[in-house]
Structure formats: structure tokens, C-alpha cells
Design a protein around this motif. Structure first.
Motif, PDB file in Angstrom:
ATOM      1  N   GLY A  43      37.364  37.731  36.098  1.00  0.00           N
ATOM      2  CA  GLY A  43      36.596  36.664  36.727  1.00  0.00           C
ATOM      3  C   GLY A  43      37.260  36.108  37.971  1.00  0.00           C
ATOM      4  O   GLY A  43      36.598  35.814  38.970  1.00  0.00           O
ATOM      5  N   LEU A  44      38.583  35.971  37.928  1.00  0.00           N
ATOM      6  CA  LEU A  44      39.295  35.430  39.090  1.00  0.00           C
ATOM      7  C   LEU A  44      39.220  36.377  40.280  1.00  0.00           C
ATOM      8  O   LEU A  44      39.070  35.939  41.431  1.00  0.00           O
ATOM      9  CB  LEU A  44      40.748  35.141  38.727  1.00  0.00           C
ATOM     10  CG  LEU A  44      40.991  33.897  37.876  1.00  0.00           C
ATOM     11  CD1 LEU A  44      42.461  33.816  37.456  1.00  0.00           C
ATOM     12  CD2 LEU A  44      40.603  32.632  38.651  1.00  0.00           C
ATOM     13  N   LEU A  45      39.354  37.678  40.025  1.00  0.00           N
ATOM     14  CA  LEU A  45      39.235  38.630  41.128  1.00  0.00           C
ATOM     15  C   LEU A  45      37.859  38.544  41.775  1.00  0.00           C
ATOM     16  O   LEU A  45      37.720  38.601  43.009  1.00  0.00           O
ATOM     17  CB  LEU A  45      39.499  40.048  40.639  1.00  0.00           C
ATOM     18  CG  LEU A  45      40.953  40.507  40.598  1.00  0.00           C
ATOM     19  CD1 LEU A  45      41.062  41.895  39.988  1.00  0.00           C
ATOM     20  CD2 LEU A  45      41.572  40.499  41.992  1.00  0.00           C
ATOM     21  N   THR A  46      36.852  38.420  40.937  1.00  0.00           N
ATOM     22  CA  THR A  46      35.495  38.264  41.474  1.00  0.00           C
ATOM     23  C   THR A  46      35.392  36.985  42.293  1.00  0.00           C
ATOM     24  O   THR A  46      34.803  36.973  43.385  1.00  0.00           O
ATOM     25  CB  THR A  46      34.478  38.252  40.329  1.00  0.00           C
ATOM     26  OG1 THR A  46      34.551  39.508  39.630  1.00  0.00           O
ATOM     27  CG2 THR A  46      33.067  38.050  40.846  1.00  0.00           C
ATOM     28  N   GLU A  47      35.951  35.901  41.783  1.00  0.00           N
ATOM     29  CA  GLU A  47      35.911  34.615  42.486  1.00  0.00           C
ATOM     30  C   GLU A  47      36.640  34.678  43.825  1.00  0.00           C
ATOM     31  O   GLU A  47      36.134  34.223  44.858  1.00  0.00           O
ATOM     32  CB  GLU A  47      36.550  33.540  41.601  1.00  0.00           C
ATOM     33  CG  GLU A  47      36.637  32.154  42.231  1.00  0.00           C
ATOM     34  CD  GLU A  47      35.324  31.418  42.182  1.00  0.00           C
ATOM     35  OE1 GLU A  47      35.131  30.519  43.017  1.00  0.00           O
ATOM     36  OE2 GLU A  47      34.496  31.738  41.311  1.00  0.00           O
ATOM     37  N   ILE A  48      37.821  35.270  43.833  1.00  0.00           N
ATOM     38  CA  ILE A  48      38.661  35.262  45.039  1.00  0.00           C
ATOM     39  C   ILE A  48      38.139  36.236  46.084  1.00  0.00           C
ATOM     40  O   ILE A  48      38.119  35.927  47.287  1.00  0.00           O
ATOM     41  CB  ILE A  48      40.113  35.590  44.663  1.00  0.00           C
ATOM     42  CG1 ILE A  48      40.693  34.477  43.781  1.00  0.00           C
ATOM     43  CG2 ILE A  48      40.973  35.781  45.912  1.00  0.00           C
ATOM     44  CD1 ILE A  48      42.035  34.814  43.165  1.00  0.00           C
ATOM     45  N   THR A  49      37.712  37.423  45.641  1.00  0.00           N
ATOM     46  CA  THR A  49      37.295  38.447  46.602  1.00  0.00           C
ATOM     47  C   THR A  49      35.845  38.314  47.013  1.00  0.00           C
ATOM     48  O   THR A  49      35.413  38.954  47.969  1.00  0.00           O
ATOM     49  CB  THR A  49      37.515  39.857  46.017  1.00  0.00           C
ATOM     50  OG1 THR A  49      36.682  40.022  44.860  1.00  0.00           O
ATOM     51  CG2 THR A  49      38.967  40.060  45.624  1.00  0.00           C
ATOM     52  N   GLY A  50      35.073  37.503  46.247  1.00  0.00           N
ATOM     53  CA  GLY A  50      33.661  37.368  46.558  1.00  0.00           C
ATOM     54  C   GLY A  50      32.849  38.575  46.172  1.00  0.00           C
ATOM     55  O   GLY A  50      31.714  38.737  46.614  1.00  0.00           O
ATOM     56  N   ALA A  51      33.402  39.437  45.314  1.00  0.00           N
ATOM     57  CA  ALA A  51      32.692  40.643  44.892  1.00  0.00           C
ATOM     58  C   ALA A  51      31.781  40.313  43.730  1.00  0.00           C
ATOM     59  O   ALA A  51      31.999  40.679  42.592  1.00  0.00           O
ATOM     60  CB  ALA A  51      33.695  41.729  44.486  1.00  0.00           C
TER      61      ALA A  51
END
Length: 639
Positions: free
Chosen positions: A617-625
Motif C-alpha cells: 500500500g505504501l509503494l502505491t501511495e508514494i509512487t502514485g501507481a
């Protein structure tokens, strides 16, 4: 004072200690640490570790826990070893694996291995490695009467056997030369899911066995390969039970074809995985021999023919593609455990095997690992060095019983072929792996260099892809795969933007107050490929300014519970005002959860939480993917 005749004083005059006294001491220690065990027995249970297959490792074993006497090496039930001398005469067989499709490179690698300590060869042929027709060239210069050759050709084992027999005849190899043709129809069914060819392949394998028994008694025709089950995520008992069921199926086919029970047993070699869980691996090889001795006994075999021939291979499941250098440590422990457990032959997979075809350096390290353990650590000097350990003896006994139960369930389902075809084996292994995956995701089973202590700046190794081998049946899993997928996402973001996904750590207070949770948080986020930056202090405004300068979009507060109560609300609010899309807090909030959430804390990360879900979830949040951030919020709050 009592003194032995040799003059060595012992503790004969000390009062005898009892288990209850030890339990009381443990209870006192636990109470000082904050635990409140009801009594000494509860204190001992609190230190007990849950193992796969319903087994438990207690903190203390005594002579009272020892099972019945395991016998002597070379005698049934062979718990202590299949040969009276064990590996004391020449060590175990150092067997190196080769799967390079290039026949010239394979020949060069084979000769290099044999010149530097390797005793036998394991050749992958067909779609999984070298073309079958290239076998003569790959073995050019090899003295086949000295170096045993173990083949693994999948469905092409008949053609591969014909090539090897032709080489034997061409070079006038003694009929007593050792080797293995590697026929394993049920193992192939497990890997491919195909059932239509199993009966025909088994008939072909029995014919080869009859020829081996008549013409080359030192060569075994069939391999009972338990690796397909282990590599699908099976527990040790499931791996053993599947191997027993497969071995029994082959034994029935061989005796039905006219071989005596003793001759049929002599046509089988068993292949098991050895991993970095040292004691479970030792127990697995000891239990396997005991179980097979029981099968041989009820089949009417003579004692000499009842010893199981074992080939140990270091586990693929434990290997990592990230920080692969740590694999050297894993394979060393696994090799040690296999040798101590009494394996007849051991293969150490090169440390870069999860990346593709190993390079010469990796193969050299793999074979030298065994040389060090044999020649410098002298592991083979004593037969069954773990024998007599109350823990190892009890663990071997309990594991054997769990494996026997699974084996009987497979037999009731119609045998291994039927259990594979019905999905019983696959479903049961999948359930085991799902349970283990939860522990991996929550980092209760750590993977050093991946889920713990990752090295984000490592330079990735690149290897030529290895042949895929058969597939379509049981899956092949690795412990690190979920975390490595996250690292791949991070690398893709770095390649696209020039910067890694980054998270800001707001370390409140002095180093003595925040270091424990700052270290925990940095380790957690880096396991998902998220780099960390941050600042230290108590000034909320200063934290906000540092956050803005960092360019991060997500922050995490790190400190002690006492400083959280004093500063977390203000710091969280300041970070939100500075543009933080999400603010986390490292630790369990307890009764302060509502207050922290009201101040702007969106979630909590703590030991035991679902790290994979949180990091995804954090990767999605940070990268906007993507826009779904449910997992990062909900899972981190659960943590």
C-alpha cells in the motif's frame, strides 16, 4: 571429595537438581520481564517454539524425553546412518549439479569440478538443461568408473540412459560402477500435472531397473525426488510422506515386474531438500531412514537392503535473488545439517542459482563449502554426531510419526499417483504454504538481507537465464518472492524517475529514546524498497520544514511511548499541514489510538503486522501507481 581413578574430580557431591527447580527459576526470570506465568510448567510452555507439522521445540530436554534406543549405524532402523562406518572413511559424496545447455561449457565445468574435490555429477538433461544428445560431449574426459553420474532427464530418461550405457560400453566401464538414471515418473507428474504418461513411463523405468540389476548392479534406475513437494511449499513431514508413498509405488511396480524385494530396493535413491533450519534438517534425514526401514521390513526385505540411499540438495525455497551473498551462509548451514544427518551425497546449490545459471566463482564456492566442512571442520569424523542429543532424538521421532500419518493418508487415497491426480497433495501443500506465507509476511520468519536488514544500494548480479524445466503441476515457491516483488517495483520507479520511493522518519527526542523504533521502521520500509530520510528532535515546526525539504509524501513517527504522549500529536499535525498524505506511527498505540488518529496519525506499524500488505500500500501511495490505499491504512492499523 570423590575422585575418579583417573584423578578427575566430578560434581558427585552436588545435590541433584530436578525439572521443577529449573521451572521455578525460569518462572522468576519471566516475571521480572513482565510476563506472569501461572506456575513453572506454564513458564516452560511460554518458551516452547511451534514448528511445522504440529511439532514443538521445548526449551529443555532431558534423558526422560529420550525415545526408544535408535540402534546402531548400519543396522535397522538406520536412524543413526545407513552404513556402519557412516562417512568416516571418505566423507559423504560431494555431488555437483550442472544444467547449462551449452555442451562445451558444461564439459569445462564438469572437469573443473572433478579436479577440485567433486566426487560425482548430477546432470540436468532435456528441457531442464543439456540436450540428451550432448551427454557424450559433456562427459568427454571423465573417468566414468571413478566419477558416478546421476542423470535427471524428465520424460527423456530412457534416451538419456541409452546414451550413458553406450558410454559405459565404449569405455569398458566396470559393471560395479555407481550411477543413477534418474527415472521418476511420479515426480514428473507432480511437476507437470500430466497424468496420461505416468503408467507408460513407470513401465519404461521398471525395464531400465531390470537391466541395471542384471548388467550394472552399481547403477540405480529410479530417483524418488521429494524436491517437487518441498519446492511447492511442503512441510518436512509432507515432503517425507510424499517420498514414502512414491517409493512404495515404485517398489510395487518393480516387484510386480519380477525383481525381488531386495533388488527393487537397490534400484531406488531418495532425494531430499536440506535447508538452514539445522535441527529440522538433521531430524528429517534420520526420520527418513527410519520410515523407509519400516517399509522395507513389512515388505520382507533383508536388513542389508533396507537402508535408504539419500541425496541431499540445499533448498531452493530458502534462496534469494536479492543480497544473494547471504545464500552462502544458508547453504553452509544446510550442507552441515545434511552431512550430520547422514546423507550419502550432498549437492550445494551455488549462491546465485536463484538468478539463473551460476558462474564459475559461484560453483567454486559451492564445492569449497563442502570441502571446508569435510576437510577443515572434520564433520565426517564421527558417525551420527547428533546422536544422543535428547532434542534431536525426540525431534526425529516426532517428525517420523507425523510423516507416517501423512503417508497413510495418501495410501488411503489410493497411493501417490491417485493423490496427485485428485489434488489432495497439491491442496494440502498449498494450505501449508499459505500458512507459512502469513509468517513470512509478518516477518515472524525472517529472511536476512530481504525482509530483515535489506541493502537497498546493492549492485544486482546478472546471470544468463537457466532453462525453465518442466512446469504446469505443483508451483515453485521461494520465501523471499513477495518482498523481492516489492523491491522490483522500487527499482522500476528508480529507473523511471531517478529516485527511489522515499519515506520521512520523524525521530522524536534523543537517540536513546527513538533509536529502537527508528531502526525498526527503517528496516521495515527498506524491505519494501522504500528509502528513508528524516530528522531528529522535538520541534514540530522543524520536523515540518525537514519533511518539506525531503520531497517525501509519507512520514512515520518514531520514539518512545512517553515522548509520543508528549509530542506525537503536534508533530503529526505539523507534518499533515506540511503536505504529508499519510502519517504513520511506529509502535502499538494502546489506549492513545483515538487521540493519535484525531491528531492526524493514519496508521500504526509494529512487530507482527502484515509487512507485505503495508509495504504494498505504501509503494502505491508514494509512487502514485494506483489510488487504492486501503491496505496501507487498514493493515498498518492492525499491526
Amino acid at each position: 571429595m570423590n575422585v575418579l581413578p583417573e584423578g578427575l574430580p566430578l560434581a558427585a557431591e552436588f545435590p541433584a537438581a530436578h525439572r521443577e527447580q529449573w521451572q521455578q527459576l525460569v518462572e522468576g526470570v519471566l516475571r521480572k520481564s513482565g510476563a506472569q506465568p501461572a506456575d513453572g510448567a506454564a513458564a516452560e510452555r511460554a518458551l516452547t517454539t511451534e514448528l511445522p507439522d504440529g511439532l514443538r521445540a521445548r526449551p529443555l530436554y532431558t534423558a526422560e524425553d529420550a525415545p526408544t534406543a535408535p540402534g546402531y549405524p548400519g543396522f535397522p532402523p538406520f536412524v543413526r546412518g545407513g552404513r556402519p562406518q557412516g562417512s568416516t572413511v571418505a566423507g559423504w559424496d560431494v555431488r555437483q549439479r550442472h544444467a547449462d545447455p551449452d555442451r562445451r561449457r558444461t564439459n569445462e565445468a564438469v572437469l573443473a569440478d572433478l579436479e577440485h574435490g567433486v566426487g560425482s555429477l548430477w546432470l540436468e538433461l532435456g528441457g531442464a538443461g543439456l540436450p540428451v544428445s550432448a551427454l557424450p560431449e559433456a562427459l568427454t574426459g571423465v573417468y566414468l568408473d571413478l566419477a558416478a553420474v546421476s542423470l535427471d532427464a524428465g520424460p527423456e530418461f530412457g534416451a538419456a540412459a541409452a546414451q550413458l550405457f553406450a558410454l559405459y560400453e565404449q569405455h569398458e566401464v566396470s559393471p560395479g560402477a555407481a550411477g543413477n538414471l534418474g527415472a521418476d515418473p511420479l515426480g514428473l507428474q507432480a511437476r507437470t500435472g500430466e497424468t496420461g504418461r505416468t503408467a507408460a513411463l513407470l513401465a519404461e523405468a521398471t525395464a531400465l531397473a531390470a537391466r541395471c540389476a542384471a548388467e550394472y548392479p552399481g547403477v540405480r534406475a529410479l530417483t524418488v525426488d521429494a524436491l517437487p513437494y518441498h519446492e511447492a511449499g511442503a512441510s518436512p513431514a509432507q515432503e517425507l510422506g510424499c517420498s514414502l508413498a512414491t517409493g512404495v509405488a515404485y517398489l510395487r511396480a518393480l516387484t510386480a515386474a519380477g525383481l525381488s524385494v531386495d533388488a527393487a530396493l537397490g534400484q531406488l535413491e531418495f532425494r531430499y531438500a536440506a535447508d538452514a533450519d539445522q535441527f529440522l534438517t538433521i531430524a528429517k534425514f534420520r526420520a527418513a531412514r527410519r520410515l523407509w526401514a519400516r517399509v522395507a521390513e513389512v515388505s520382507g526385505a533383508g536388513a542389508e537392503a533396507s537402508a535408504q540411499r539419500q541425496h541431499a540438495v540445499t533448498s531452493r525455497v530458502m534462496m534469494t535473488a536479492r543480497d544473494p551473498w547471504v545464500n552462502m551462509l544458508r547453504t553452509t548451514v544446510a550442507c552441515l545439517a545434511a552431512g550430520v544427518g547422514g546423507a550419502d551425497a550432498v549437492t550445494v546449490l551455488p549462491f546465485d542459482s536463484a538468478l539463473g545459471l551460476p558462474d564459475p566463482f559461484a560453483r567454486r564456492i559451492a564445492r569449497n563449502t563442502q570441502s571446508v566442512l569435510l576437510e577443515e571442520s572434520h564433520l565426517a569424523r564421527v558417525v551420527d554426531p547428533a546422536g544422543g542429543s535428547w532434542y534431536v532424538e525426540q525431534l526425529s521421532e516426532e517428525l517420523a510419526r507425523a510423516a507416517w500419518d501423512w503417508f497413510q493418508e495418501i495410501e488411503r487415497a489410493g497411493g501417490q499417483q491417485a493423490a496427485l491426480g485428485s489434488g489432495l497433495v497439491g491442496e494440502r501443500i498449498a494450505a501449508t504454504w499459505a500458512e507459512r506465507s502469513v509468517k513470512l509476511a509478518r516477518r515472524r520468519e525472517p529472511v536476512t538481507g530481504v525482509s530483515e536488514f535489506p541493502h537497498l544500494d546493492e549492485q544486482p548480479l546478472v546471470r544468463e537465464p537457466a532453462p525453465a524445466g518442466p512446469g504446469g503441476g505443483l508451483p515453485q515457491v521461494r520465501r523471499a518472492e513477495a518482498y523481492e516483488a516489492l523491491r522490483d517495483r522500487s527499482d522500476a520507479h528508480l529507473a523511471a524517475t531517478g529516485a527511489r520511493p522515499t519515506l520521512f522518519l520523524a525521530s522524536i527526542g534523543t537517540a536513546s529514546a527513538h533509536t529502537a523504533r527508528t531502526t525498526f521502521a527503517a528496516n521495515l520500509f527498506q524491505a519494501g524498497g522504500i528509502a528513508t530520510t528524516g530528522a531528529e528532535g522535538t520541534d514540530a515546526v522543524a520536523f515540518a520544514e525537514a519533511f518539506t525539504a525531503s520531497g517525501a509524501s509519507v512520514a512515520c513517527l518514531c520514539s518512545s511511548d512517553a515522548l509520543y504522549a508528549e509530542h506525537a500529536g503536534a508533530v503529526a499535525a505539523a507534518l499533515k499541514a506540511a503536505g504529508a498524505r499519510r502519517v504513520l506511527l511506529a509502535g502499538r498505540p494502546g489506549e492513545q489510538r483515538a487521540a493519535y488518529e484525531a491528531a492526524g496519525v493514519d496508521g500504526f506499524v509494529a512487530a507482527g503486522g502484515d509487512a507485505v500488505a503495508t509495504l504494498t500500500g505504501l509503494l502505491t501511495e508514494i509512487t502514485g501507481a494506483g489510488t487504492d490505499t486501503t491496505s496501507s491504512t487498514d493493515e498498518s492499523k492492525v499491526a
